[in-house]
Design an enzyme around this catalytic site. Structure first.
Site, PDB file in Angstrom:
ATOM      1  N   TYR A 220      37.487  47.495  36.732  1.00 59.22           N
ATOM      2  CA  TYR A 220      36.339  46.881  36.848  1.00 59.22           C
ATOM      3  C   TYR A 220      35.209  47.705  35.940  1.00 59.22           C
ATOM      4  O   TYR A 220      34.261  47.258  35.784  1.00 59.22           O
ATOM      5  CB  TYR A 220      35.839  46.940  38.355  1.00 59.22           C
ATOM      6  CG  TYR A 220      36.721  46.034  39.177  1.00 59.22           C
ATOM      7  CD1 TYR A 220      37.777  45.217  38.893  1.00 59.22           C
ATOM      8  CD2 TYR A 220      36.240  45.823  40.797  1.00 59.22           C
ATOM      9  CE1 TYR A 220      38.385  44.554  39.703  1.00 59.22           C
ATOM     10  CE2 TYR A 220      37.159  45.033  41.662  1.00 59.22           C
ATOM     11  CZ  TYR A 220      38.066  44.325  40.972  1.00 59.22           C
ATOM     12  OH  TYR A 220      38.720  43.578  41.749  1.00 59.22           O
TER      13      TYR A 220
ATOM     14  N   LYS B 298      51.592  50.089  41.151  1.00 59.36           N
ATOM     15  CA  LYS B 298      52.291  49.207  40.357  1.00 59.36           C
ATOM     16  C   LYS B 298      53.133  50.122  39.451  1.00 59.36           C
ATOM     17  O   LYS B 298      53.105  49.714  38.306  1.00 59.36           O
ATOM     18  CB  LYS B 298      51.606  48.115  39.632  1.00 59.36           C
ATOM     19  CG  LYS B 298      52.444  46.988  39.325  1.00 59.36           C
ATOM     20  CD  LYS B 298      53.238  45.926  40.361  1.00 59.36           C
ATOM     21  CE  LYS B 298      54.351  45.084  39.859  1.00 59.36           C
ATOM     22  NZ  LYS B 298      55.089  44.470  40.765  1.00 59.36           N
TER      23      LYS B 298
ATOM     24  N   ASP C 214      40.671  42.841  51.574  1.00 63.78           N
ATOM     25  CA  ASP C 214      40.457  41.406  51.902  1.00 63.78           C
ATOM     26  C   ASP C 214      41.410  41.019  53.076  1.00 63.78           C
ATOM     27  O   ASP C 214      41.227  40.372  54.084  1.00 63.78           O
ATOM     28  CB  ASP C 214      39.957  40.394  50.841  1.00 63.78           C
ATOM     29  CG  ASP C 214      38.658  40.392  50.536  1.00 63.78           C
ATOM     30  OD1 ASP C 214      37.709  41.199  50.763  1.00 63.78           O
ATOM     31  OD2 ASP C 214      38.278  39.457  49.824  1.00 63.78           O
TER      32      ASP C 214
ATOM     33  N   ASP D 240      40.407  46.137  46.361  1.00 64.59           N
ATOM     34  CA  ASP D 240      39.594  44.863  46.698  1.00 64.59           C
ATOM     35  C   ASP D 240      40.368  43.729  47.051  1.00 64.59           C
ATOM     36  O   ASP D 240      40.040  43.357  48.165  1.00 64.59           O
ATOM     37  CB  ASP D 240      38.964  44.332  44.919  1.00 64.59           C
ATOM     38  CG  ASP D 240      37.988  43.269  45.265  1.00 64.59           C
ATOM     39  OD1 ASP D 240      37.449  43.211  46.368  1.00 64.59           O
ATOM     40  OD2 ASP D 240      37.728  42.469  44.255  1.00 64.59           O
TER      41      ASP D 240
ATOM     42  N   ASP E 223      52.567  44.746  45.341  1.00 63.05           N
ATOM     43  CA  ASP E 223      53.159  43.466  45.933  1.00 63.05           C
ATOM     44  C   ASP E 223      53.920  43.557  47.137  1.00 63.05           C
ATOM     45  O   ASP E 223      53.572  42.624  48.204  1.00 63.05           O
ATOM     46  CB  ASP E 223      53.957  42.651  44.535  1.00 63.05           C
ATOM     47  CG  ASP E 223      55.088  43.380  44.128  1.00 63.05           C
ATOM     48  OD1 ASP E 223      54.995  44.776  44.370  1.00 63.05           O
ATOM     49  OD2 ASP E 223      55.930  43.023  43.515  1.00 63.05           O
TER      50      ASP E 223
HETATM   51  C1  IPM Z   1      33.895  43.673  47.157  1.00 62.25           C
HETATM   52  C2  IPM Z   1      33.445  42.750  46.399  1.00 62.25           C
HETATM   53  C3  IPM Z   1      32.701  43.138  45.092  1.00 62.25           C
HETATM   54  C4  IPM Z   1      33.942  44.018  44.626  1.00 62.25           C
HETATM   55  C5  IPM Z   1      32.393  42.089  44.202  1.00 62.25           C
HETATM   56  C6  IPM Z   1      31.363  41.048  44.761  1.00 62.25           C
HETATM   57  C7  IPM Z   1      31.899  42.716  42.678  1.00 62.25           C
HETATM   58  O1  IPM Z   1      34.602  41.924  46.175  1.00 62.25           O
HETATM   59  O2  IPM Z   1      32.849  44.518  47.417  1.00 62.25           O
HETATM   60  O3  IPM Z   1      34.996  43.741  47.559  1.00 62.25           O
HETATM   61  O4  IPM Z   1      34.967  43.471  43.668  1.00 62.25           O
HETATM   62  O5  IPM Z   1      33.923  45.111  44.644  1.00 62.25           O
HETATM   63 MG    MG Z   2      36.112  42.157  47.353  1.00 65.22          MG
END
Ligand code: IPM
Ligand code: MG
Length: 356
Positions: free
Chosen positions: A142, A191, A251, A247, A223
């Site tokens: 990133y 990985k 989620d 990231d 994975d």
């Molecule tokens: C998060 C979000 C952010 C990230 C985006 C919105 C830049 O997905 O905080 O997880 O990827 O870090």
């Molecule tokens: Mg995110």
């Protein structure tokens, strides 16, 4: 004591949920005799509208002059068609870098009262779930080199994944320190069967582990980790991983709980400085309608009290208040299944503050 907090309500439901978090903060302050000086600043889409810049310098300055930052959420459809480098999300990446917030703690826990909300079968979760994803937040792909170049297949774009030993070492230490306060188990996700950056990651994490003989360390390929998280999430305690893998896996981990409206997060710099925010997004379709769940933001305030200010009794009080309100059956629309009392954003905030 007196504390300075920069507050970034942001976009969508951000202002709705932040207001309730500030109510809870003020209530805790009164109870324990602290004063929290809060300064609201702009970031994200609202900052683009007001100043043309998603992260104005003034916002960075106010954050740097504060002891901690509380953030609601940024982004929304309105700004979705802007070029990548001008989107509200850029504000998040910028603020993380500017403030040196390299360690992102994302707990995924299941509240007893909300166990039914998980999309997983009850037998997979019996006994509960309490995981923390420790995501590296200011390095990797990133923030790596990026660009475009011509190839024989046409124009190509690239983003570089790079990690230094120092970056891996400091995030690994955060994860091991965290595990020492929990169940003494770290799973490092990489990985390493493919990527050089992952082989370095694995080597450094293994070195850091030597300073924590009480902690069990496992390594998983990303994975496999994604699969294990839904197959048997209870095997995890602390997961430490790179920016992009974190990231994605955070989620996934949050979705397992089924209640992303409940989950807070912390992004920490070296020392005690940190930024605190709910893990969910700005939900523009719910903005200003008194429908959003403020609990994740309220629990983010608890994390702030605990990690940045060292006020654990105060943090415990907020967490206990949230549990009490759930036990009494109050539910915002995202949690409501037909039983209990349906409440809006403001009433949920008032109920939690009332328990304090
Ligand atoms: C998060 C979000 C952010 C990230 C985006 C919105 C830049 O997905 O905080 O997880 O990827 O870090
Ligand atoms: Mg995110």
């Amino acid at each position: 004591m007196e504390y300075r907090i920069a507050v970034i309500p942001g976009d969508g439901i951000g202002p709705d949920i932040v207001d309730q978090a500030l109510l809870v903060l003020e209530t805790v302050g009164k109870k324990f005799g602290h004063t929290f000086h809060c300064t609201k600043v702009l970031a994200g889409g609202c900052a683009i509208d007001a100043t043309g810049n998603c992260l104005p310098q003034e916002t960075i300055d106010v954050c740097k002059a504060s002891d901690a930052v509380l953030l609601g959420a940024v982004g929304g459809w309105k700004w979705d068609n802007l070029p990548g480098d001008q989107r509200p999300e850029r504000a998040l990446l910028g603020i993380r870098k500017e403030l040196g917030l390299f360690a992102n703690l994302r707990p995924a826990m299941i509240f007893e009262e909300l166990a039914d909300a998980s999309p997983l079968k009850p037998e997979i979760l019996s006994g509960g779930l309490d995981i923390v994803v420790v995501r590296e937040l200011t390095g990797g792909i990133y923030f790596g080199d990026r660009g475009t170049r011509d190839t024989d297949m046409g124009p190509a774009a690239y983003d570089v994944e790079q990690y230094s030993e120092g970056e891996v070492r400091r995030i690994a230490k955060v994860a091991f320190d965290m595990a020492m306060k929990r169940n003494k188990h770290v799973t490092s996700v990489d990985k390493a069967n493919v990527l050089d950056s992952s082989r370095l990651w694995r080597r450094v994490v293994t070195e850091v582990a030597k300073d924590y003989p009480e902690v069990t360390l496992d390594h998983l390929y990303v994975d496999n980790a994604a699969m294990q998280l839904v197959r048997n999430p209870r095997q995890f305690d602390v997961i430490v991983t790179s920016n992009i893998f974190g990231d994605i896996l955070s989620d996934e981990a949050s979705q397992i709980t089924g209640s992303i409206g409940m989950l807070p997060s912390a992004s920490l710099a070296q020392g005690n400085f940190g930024m605190y925010e709910p893990i969910h997004g700005s939900a523009p379709d719910l903005a200003g309608q008194d429908k959003a769940n403020p609990t994740a933001t309220i629990l983010s305030v608890a994390m702030m009290l605990r990690y940045t200010f060292g006020l654990s009794a105060e943090a415990d009080t907020i967490e206990a208040a949230v549990k009490a309100v759930l036990a009494k059956g109050y539910r915002t629309p995202d949690l409501y299944t037909g039983e209990g009392t349906l409440v809006g954003t403001q009433e949920m905030g008032r109920c939690i503050a009332g328990e304090i």
